[in-house]
Motif scaffolding. Structure first.
Motif, mmCIF file in Angstrom:
data_model
loop_
_atom_site.group_PDB
_atom_site.id
_atom_site.type_symbol
_atom_site.label_atom_id
_atom_site.label_comp_id
_atom_site.label_asym_id
_atom_site.label_seq_id
_atom_site.Cartn_x
_atom_site.Cartn_y
_atom_site.Cartn_z
ATOM 1 N N ASP A 80 31.069 44.546 87.060
ATOM 2 C CA ASP A 80 30.451 44.541 88.390
ATOM 3 C C ASP A 80 30.027 43.138 88.830
ATOM 4 O OD1 ASP A 80 30.801 47.261 88.483
ATOM 5 O OD2 ASP A 80 28.691 47.761 88.141
ATOM 6 N N LEU A 81 29.494 42.350 87.902
ATOM 7 C CA LEU A 81 28.939 41.043 88.257
ATOM 8 C C LEU A 81 29.941 39.897 88.214
ATOM 9 C CD1 LEU A 81 25.449 41.206 86.539
ATOM 10 C CD2 LEU A 81 26.024 41.668 88.920
ATOM 11 N N ARG A 82 31.033 40.072 87.481
ATOM 12 C CA ARG A 82 31.980 38.978 87.286
ATOM 13 C C ARG A 82 32.483 38.357 88.593
ATOM 14 N NH1 ARG A 82 35.357 38.923 82.494
ATOM 15 N NH2 ARG A 82 35.014 36.739 82.141
ATOM 16 N N PRO A 83 32.891 39.135 89.613
ATOM 17 C CA PRO A 83 33.362 38.483 90.844
ATOM 18 C C PRO A 83 32.310 37.577 91.480
ATOM 19 C CG PRO A 83 33.960 40.803 90.855
ATOM 20 C CD PRO A 83 33.046 40.596 89.683
ATOM 21 N N GLU A 84 31.067 38.028 91.492
ATOM 22 C CA GLU A 84 30.003 37.217 92.079
ATOM 23 C C GLU A 84 29.744 35.967 91.243
ATOM 24 O OE1 GLU A 84 27.327 36.109 94.960
ATOM 25 O OE2 GLU A 84 28.708 37.807 95.022
ATOM 26 N N GLU A 86 31.907 34.430 89.276
ATOM 27 C CA GLU A 86 33.046 33.515 89.465
ATOM 28 C C GLU A 86 32.964 32.810 90.807
ATOM 29 O OE1 GLU A 86 36.652 35.688 88.681
ATOM 30 O OE2 GLU A 86 36.270 35.718 86.531
ATOM 31 N N LYS A 87 32.547 33.537 91.850
ATOM 32 C CA LYS A 87 32.377 32.935 93.175
ATOM 33 C C LYS A 87 31.321 31.832 93.124
ATOM 34 C CE LYS A 87 30.735 34.317 97.712
ATOM 35 N NZ LYS A 87 30.180 35.437 98.463
ATOM 36 N N CYS A 88 30.198 32.107 92.457
ATOM 37 C CA CYS A 88 29.128 31.107 92.330
ATOM 38 C C CYS A 88 29.583 29.890 91.526
ATOM 39 C CB CYS A 88 27.891 31.732 91.684
ATOM 40 S SG CYS A 88 27.052 32.918 92.742
ATOM 41 N N LEU A 89 30.325 30.128 90.448
ATOM 42 C CA LEU A 89 30.816 29.011 89.637
ATOM 43 C C LEU A 89 31.813 28.157 90.416
ATOM 44 C CD1 LEU A 89 31.247 30.763 86.180
ATOM 45 C CD2 LEU A 89 29.479 29.122 86.834
ATOM 46 N N THR A 90 32.656 28.790 91.209
ATOM 47 C CA THR A 90 33.602 28.047 92.040
ATOM 48 C C THR A 90 32.856 27.206 93.061
ATOM 49 O OG1 THR A 90 35.296 29.749 91.755
ATOM 50 C CG2 THR A 90 35.549 28.282 93.642
ATOM 51 N N ARG A 91 31.850 27.795 93.703
ATOM 52 C CA ARG A 91 31.043 27.056 94.686
ATOM 53 C C ARG A 91 30.323 25.889 94.018
ATOM 54 N NH1 ARG A 91 30.093 24.603 99.039
ATOM 55 N NH2 ARG A 91 28.063 24.867 100.001
ATOM 56 N N ARG A 92 29.785 26.124 92.824
ATOM 57 C CA ARG A 92 29.111 25.048 92.094
ATOM 58 C C ARG A 92 30.077 23.904 91.815
ATOM 59 N NH1 ARG A 92 27.819 25.769 85.933
ATOM 60 N NH2 ARG A 92 30.055 25.531 86.003
ATOM 61 N N ASP A 93 31.297 24.233 91.382
ATOM 62 C CA ASP A 93 32.292 23.190 91.100
ATOM 63 C C ASP A 93 32.664 22.407 92.354
ATOM 64 O OD1 ASP A 93 32.271 23.948 88.446
ATOM 65 O OD2 ASP A 93 34.138 25.105 88.573
ATOM 66 N N GLU A 94 32.783 23.110 93.499
ATOM 67 C CA GLU A 94 33.093 22.434 94.766
ATOM 68 C C GLU A 94 31.988 21.460 95.144
ATOM 69 O OE1 GLU A 94 33.545 25.719 97.434
ATOM 70 O OE2 GLU A 94 35.547 26.242 96.674
ATOM 71 N N ILE A 95 30.744 21.910 95.049
ATOM 72 C CA ILE A 95 29.613 21.051 95.396
ATOM 73 C C ILE A 95 29.532 19.864 94.446
ATOM 74 C CG2 ILE A 95 27.083 20.930 95.418
ATOM 75 C CD1 ILE A 95 27.056 23.720 96.631
ATOM 76 N N GLN A 96 29.732 20.112 93.141
ATOM 77 C CA GLN A 96 29.665 19.019 92.170
ATOM 78 C C GLN A 96 30.747 17.979 92.444
ATOM 79 O OE1 GLN A 96 27.190 18.626 89.652
ATOM 80 N NE2 GLN A 96 28.045 16.586 89.902
ATOM 81 N N ALA A 97 31.938 18.419 92.812
ATOM 82 C CA ALA A 97 33.028 17.481 93.121
ATOM 83 C C ALA A 97 32.659 16.619 94.330
ATOM 84 C CB ALA A 97 34.323 18.247 93.376
ATOM 85 N N LYS A 98 32.036 17.204 95.354
ATOM 86 C CA LYS A 98 31.609 16.452 96.535
ATOM 87 C C LYS A 98 30.530 15.441 96.171
ATOM 88 C CE LYS A 98 32.741 20.078 99.853
ATOM 89 N NZ LYS A 98 32.203 21.081 100.800
ATOM 90 N N ILE A 99 29.585 15.850 95.336
ATOM 91 C CA ILE A 99 28.513 14.939 94.912
ATOM 92 C C ILE A 99 29.092 13.783 94.112
ATOM 93 C CG2 ILE A 99 26.481 14.733 93.416
ATOM 94 C CD1 ILE A 99 25.766 17.625 94.265
ATOM 95 N N ASP A 100 29.997 14.094 93.171
ATOM 96 C CA ASP A 100 30.624 13.044 92.370
ATOM 97 C C ASP A 100 31.363 12.056 93.263
ATOM 98 O OD1 ASP A 100 29.643 14.304 90.124
ATOM 99 O OD2 ASP A 100 31.567 15.226 89.569
#
Length: 187
Positions: A80-84, A86-100
């Motif tokens: 039940d929680l995995r899609p959410e 994974e979505k949060c982890l993807t968003r975190r990676d996107e934000i981290q890439a922008k910050i870097d």
């Protein structure tokens, strides 16, 4: 473990109510996470043997729930929680890439974004990419069913990994004061 539970007269649900849980295999995650050898299969979950043993010997006995039921419920929660997650982890990676990229570009320009004069620029950037949210003013929050010791006694509330004794002791000391001092630090 099941025979011990039955001998004590505990009820042992064989399967959880409702439809069987869906497999938790995710192409996105399986490419990233490799399961080490030696893990045991519990339903569709690959579990470290120490955790499987803990569930079988310490967690389930005396509860009236079988390990099969425990793992099927755990699998359902993960499914039940995995899609959410994974979505949060993807968003975190996107934000981290922008910050870097932001910091890399500033350093390439010969600027040091850690200096105080760049704080407003950094803050604006972090707000622009959604890392910081604008302050919307005072917020009123209420809780219910909170243990009185936590709700009424002001003190630090620390969450620590329970498998690291030093962290647990530090959290206990921060919450209730030093156990050592309580036992040996009196006149």
């Amino acid at each position: 473990a099941r025979s011990k539970q039955r001998a004590r007269g505990d009820t042992v649900p064989a399967t959880p109510p409702g439809p069987p849980p869906a497999p938790v295999h995710s192409p996105a995650m399986s490419a990233v996470v490799q399961t080490p050898n030696g893990y045991v299969l519990e339903g569709n979950l690959r579990v470290h043997p120490a955790l499987a043993k803990l569930v079988e010997e310490e967690i389930c006995p005396g509860t009236g729930f079988s390990t099969t039921y425990f793992w099927s419920c755990m699998e359902r929660v993960i499914t039940d929680l995995r899609p959410e997650v994974e979505k949060c982890l993807t968003r975190r990676d996107e934000i981290q890439a922008k910050i870097d990229e932001f910091y890399k570009a500033r350093r390439a320009e010969g600027k040091d974004p850690a200096l105080p004069e760049f704080r407003s620029q950094c803050r604006s950037f972090l707000t622009e990419i959604g890392y910081l949210e604008p302050d919307l003013g005072p917020v009123n929050i209420t809780t219910q069913d909170v243990d009185p010791e936590i709700a009424e006694i002001p003190a630090p509330q620390l969450v620590v990994p329970s498998d690291n004794a030093r962290y647990v002791l530090n959290a206990v000391n921060a919450r209730w004061g030093s156990l050592f001092d309580a036992l040996y630090g009196f006149d």
